[in-house]
Design a protein around this motif. Structure first.
Motif, PDB file in Angstrom:
ATOM      1  N   VAL A  82     -22.549  38.374  45.326  1.00 21.07           N
ATOM      2  CA  VAL A  82     -21.648  37.810  44.320  1.00 21.07           C
ATOM      3  C   VAL A  82     -20.854  38.956  43.734  1.00 21.07           C
ATOM      4  O   VAL A  82     -21.427  39.904  43.214  1.00 21.07           O
ATOM      5  N   ASN A  83     -19.545  38.889  43.849  1.00 19.07           N
ATOM      6  CA  ASN A  83     -18.687  39.920  43.289  1.00 19.07           C
ATOM      7  C   ASN A  83     -17.964  39.390  42.071  1.00 19.07           C
ATOM      8  O   ASN A  83     -17.701  38.212  41.955  1.00 19.07           O
ATOM      9  N   VAL A  84     -17.612  40.295  41.169  1.00 17.70           N
ATOM     10  CA  VAL A  84     -17.020  39.916  39.892  1.00 17.70           C
ATOM     11  C   VAL A  84     -15.650  40.553  39.763  1.00 17.70           C
ATOM     12  O   VAL A  84     -15.482  41.721  40.057  1.00 17.70           O
ATOM     13  N   ARG A  85     -14.687  39.763  39.346  1.00 16.73           N
ATOM     14  CA  ARG A  85     -13.407  40.313  38.904  1.00 16.73           C
ATOM     15  C   ARG A  85     -13.112  39.736  37.537  1.00 16.73           C
ATOM     16  O   ARG A  85     -13.464  38.602  37.250  1.00 16.73           O
ATOM     17  N   ASP A 163     -22.470  19.773  27.377  1.00 18.22           N
ATOM     18  CA  ASP A 163     -23.181  19.982  28.646  1.00 18.22           C
ATOM     19  C   ASP A 163     -22.683  19.050  29.752  1.00 18.22           C
ATOM     20  O   ASP A 163     -23.427  18.706  30.670  1.00 18.22           O
ATOM     21  N   ALA A 164     -21.403  18.675  29.686  1.00 18.56           N
ATOM     22  CA  ALA A 164     -20.862  17.710  30.644  1.00 18.56           C
ATOM     23  C   ALA A 164     -21.063  18.149  32.088  1.00 18.56           C
ATOM     24  O   ALA A 164     -21.345  17.320  32.960  1.00 18.56           O
ATOM     25  N   ARG A 165     -20.937  19.440  32.384  1.00 22.63           N
ATOM     26  CA  ARG A 165     -21.092  19.926  33.758  1.00 22.63           C
ATOM     27  C   ARG A 165     -22.161  21.014  33.821  1.00 22.63           C
ATOM     28  O   ARG A 165     -22.063  21.927  34.636  1.00 22.63           O
ATOM     29  N   ALA A 166     -23.171  20.904  32.997  1.00 23.18           N
ATOM     30  CA  ALA A 166     -24.205  21.935  32.950  1.00 23.18           C
ATOM     31  C   ALA A 166     -25.074  21.915  34.203  1.00 23.18           C
ATOM     32  O   ALA A 166     -25.418  20.850  34.718  1.00 23.18           O
ATOM     33  N   PRO A 167     -25.450  23.083  34.718  1.00 21.94           N
ATOM     34  CA  PRO A 167     -26.429  23.125  35.804  1.00 21.94           C
ATOM     35  C   PRO A 167     -27.794  22.710  35.285  1.00 21.94           C
ATOM     36  O   PRO A 167     -28.041  22.670  34.072  1.00 21.94           O
ATOM     37  N   GLU A 168     -28.686  22.403  36.190  1.00 24.97           N
ATOM     38  CA  GLU A 168     -30.013  21.931  35.803  1.00 24.97           C
ATOM     39  C   GLU A 168     -30.735  22.923  34.916  1.00 24.97           C
ATOM     40  O   GLU A 168     -31.482  22.551  34.025  1.00 24.97           O
ATOM     41  N   GLN A 169     -30.508  24.218  35.148  1.00 22.23           N
ATOM     42  CA  GLN A 169     -31.179  25.270  34.373  1.00 22.23           C
ATOM     43  C   GLN A 169     -30.290  25.824  33.266  1.00 22.23           C
ATOM     44  O   GLN A 169     -30.523  26.925  32.778  1.00 22.23           O
ATOM     45  N   GLY A 170     -29.304  25.054  32.837  1.00 25.36           N
ATOM     46  CA  GLY A 170     -28.340  25.557  31.868  1.00 25.36           C
ATOM     47  C   GLY A 170     -28.940  25.955  30.541  1.00 25.36           C
ATOM     48  O   GLY A 170     -28.612  27.015  29.990  1.00 25.36           O
ATOM     49  N   ASP A 171     -29.829  25.133  29.980  1.00 23.01           N
ATOM     50  CA  ASP A 171     -30.404  25.434  28.670  1.00 23.01           C
ATOM     51  C   ASP A 171     -31.210  26.727  28.658  1.00 23.01           C
ATOM     52  O   ASP A 171     -30.970  27.602  27.808  1.00 23.01           O
ATOM     53  N   LEU A 266     -21.511  28.103  38.678  1.00 26.33           N
ATOM     54  CA  LEU A 266     -22.767  28.751  38.311  1.00 26.33           C
ATOM     55  C   LEU A 266     -23.953  28.068  38.975  1.00 26.33           C
ATOM     56  O   LEU A 266     -24.960  28.719  39.284  1.00 26.33           O
ATOM     57  N   SER A 267     -23.864  26.776  39.220  1.00 27.09           N
ATOM     58  CA  SER A 267     -24.924  26.083  39.961  1.00 27.09           C
ATOM     59  C   SER A 267     -25.074  26.677  41.348  1.00 27.09           C
ATOM     60  O   SER A 267     -26.196  26.857  41.844  1.00 27.09           O
ATOM     61  N   LEU A 268     -23.946  26.981  41.998  1.00 31.42           N
ATOM     62  CA  LEU A 268     -23.998  27.605  43.328  1.00 31.42           C
ATOM     63  C   LEU A 268     -24.612  28.995  43.252  1.00 31.42           C
ATOM     64  O   LEU A 268     -25.412  29.380  44.102  1.00 31.42           O
ATOM     65  N   ILE A 269     -24.236  29.756  42.236  1.00 35.55           N
ATOM     66  CA  ILE A 269     -24.793  31.104  42.083  1.00 35.55           C
ATOM     67  C   ILE A 269     -26.306  31.039  41.887  1.00 35.55           C
ATOM     68  O   ILE A 269     -27.053  31.850  42.435  1.00 35.55           O
ATOM     69  N   LEU A 270     -26.776  30.066  41.112  1.00 38.02           N
ATOM     70  CA  LEU A 270     -28.211  29.937  40.851  1.00 38.02           C
ATOM     71  C   LEU A 270     -29.003  29.656  42.120  1.00 38.02           C
ATOM     72  O   LEU A 270     -30.215  29.917  42.174  1.00 38.02           O
ATOM     73  N   GLN A 271     -28.374  29.140  43.140  1.00 39.71           N
ATOM     74  CA  GLN A 271     -29.071  28.833  44.389  1.00 39.71           C
ATOM     75  C   GLN A 271     -29.183  30.038  45.307  1.00 39.71           C
ATOM     76  O   GLN A 271     -29.887  29.981  46.312  1.00 39.71           O
TER      77      GLN A 271
END
Length: 332
Positions: A82-85, A163-171, A266-271
């Motif tokens: 994962v790269n960041v800009r 939390d409309a589009r929160a990932p499962e582990q968002g909290d 972020l959901s994709l990153i968490l996987q």
């Protein structure tokens, strides 16, 4: 992307074939290990099967009508990283008042809330580093008297969560990131609860119709590019503080703000491998902006504008956060 990608760091200023500037020290990819380096945005487009635009001028640094910072996180598929800009879209501004006396400033501020204290609610850690690898969104004063515009440490920073589009582990992700910022600053955060408020570029720091006669709580929105256009493409978060109206520089302080996070990305990153640490670093970086940190040119710091393997605050980040936790109280 079928061909393997070799990640390199460029040594000189150059441009990707799509027009994106690649600066010294930034990462780029050699498709098939050869040819002209491609910027990480192009690599993400290739991985997703998208056609790269001729110019990416909308992703380069520059002023835009947004009171925050953005951070773009690019998934580079084939290389498993994962790269960041990141690019600065403008600084948070407050209203500078010119008519009236500076003694009348409280007429422009809401009443002191009941959970405010005459003393700081927490304390930043003792100085553990002489690092200068940090930068503030705004400062006041000159020379040795220069200090950052900061939050009032005698009041908790209230948050509301969409939390409309929160990932499962968002909290738990938010909780861990906020805990790291509290540890580094001493600033206390209080989650007021959920909200249906949608993110907006012109969100006011004071919305009495929605929140009563107080500063608007910080809006933390798990959202997506359809609601926040700045999240299109590789951008994963937009965050920044809003200031109180002021007469004098010493009255400047942060009172509200927004943290908008791209939930699907972020959901994709968490996987991914080490996805938790990477996603938490993204949220920590955004909350670093919220409390007043700017980007820095040193890749050893989490507030660096491009990706590194760092998943925790560096020594410079921590010194900047420590100073931001040592702001003035405005409860008298």
């Amino acid at each position: 992307m079928r061909e393997p990608v070799k990640i390199v760091r460029v040594r000189n200023v150059m441009r990707c074939s799509c027009g994106e500037a690649i600066r010294p020290g930034e990462r780029a990819g050699l498709v098939g290990g050869r040819g002209r380096p491609r910027c990480v945005q192009c690599l993400a487009d290739l991985q997703a099967g998208r056609k790269s635009p001729i110019s990416r001028s909308t992703r380069t640094r520059g002023a835009r009508p947004w009171t925050a910072m953005i951070v773009a996180f690019v998934l580079v598929g084939a290389v498993g990283a994962v790269n960041v800009r990141s690019s600065i879209l403008g600084g948070a501004e407050a209203t500078s008042l010119s008519k009236g006396s500076d003694r009348d400033i409280r007429a422009h501020w809401p009443p002191v809330p009941p959970d405010a204290s005459a003393n700081p609610l927490g304390a930043p850690p003792a100085q553990a580093s002489s690092s200068t690898e940090f930068s503030f969104i705004k400062t006041v004063g000159d020379g040795a008297d220069t200090h950052p515009v900061a939050w009032d440490p005698c009041r908790p920073i209230h948050l509301v969560i969409n939390d409309a589009r929160a990932p499962e582990q968002g909290d738990p992700l938010l909780q861990e990131a906020i805990a790291q910022v509290t540890e580094a600053t001493g600033l206390q955060f209080v989650v007021d609860g959920p909200t249906t408020e949608a993110p907006a570029t012109d969100r006011p720091p004071r919305d009495t119709a929605r929140y009563g006669d107080r500063w608007s709580p910080v809006l933390v929105a798990w959202t997506d590019p359809s609601a926040v256009p700045h999240l299109k493409g590789s951008v994963a978060g937009v965050a920044g503080p809003d200031g109180a109206p002021f007469y004098t520089a010493e009255q400047r302080h942060w009172v509200s703000g927004s943290v908008n996070l791209d939930g699907p990305q972020l959901s994709l990153i968490l996987q991914r491998p080490a996805g938790w640490e990477t996603a938490r670093a993204i949220v920590m970086h955004e909350f670093g902006h919220l409390v007043g940190l700017q980007h820095v040119p040193q890749p050893s710091q989490l507030m660096y504008a491009s990706s590194t393997n760092r998943t925790d605050f560096g020594r410079g980040d921590r010194e900047g956060l420590r100073q931001l936790g040592d702001g003035h109280c405005f409860t008298g």
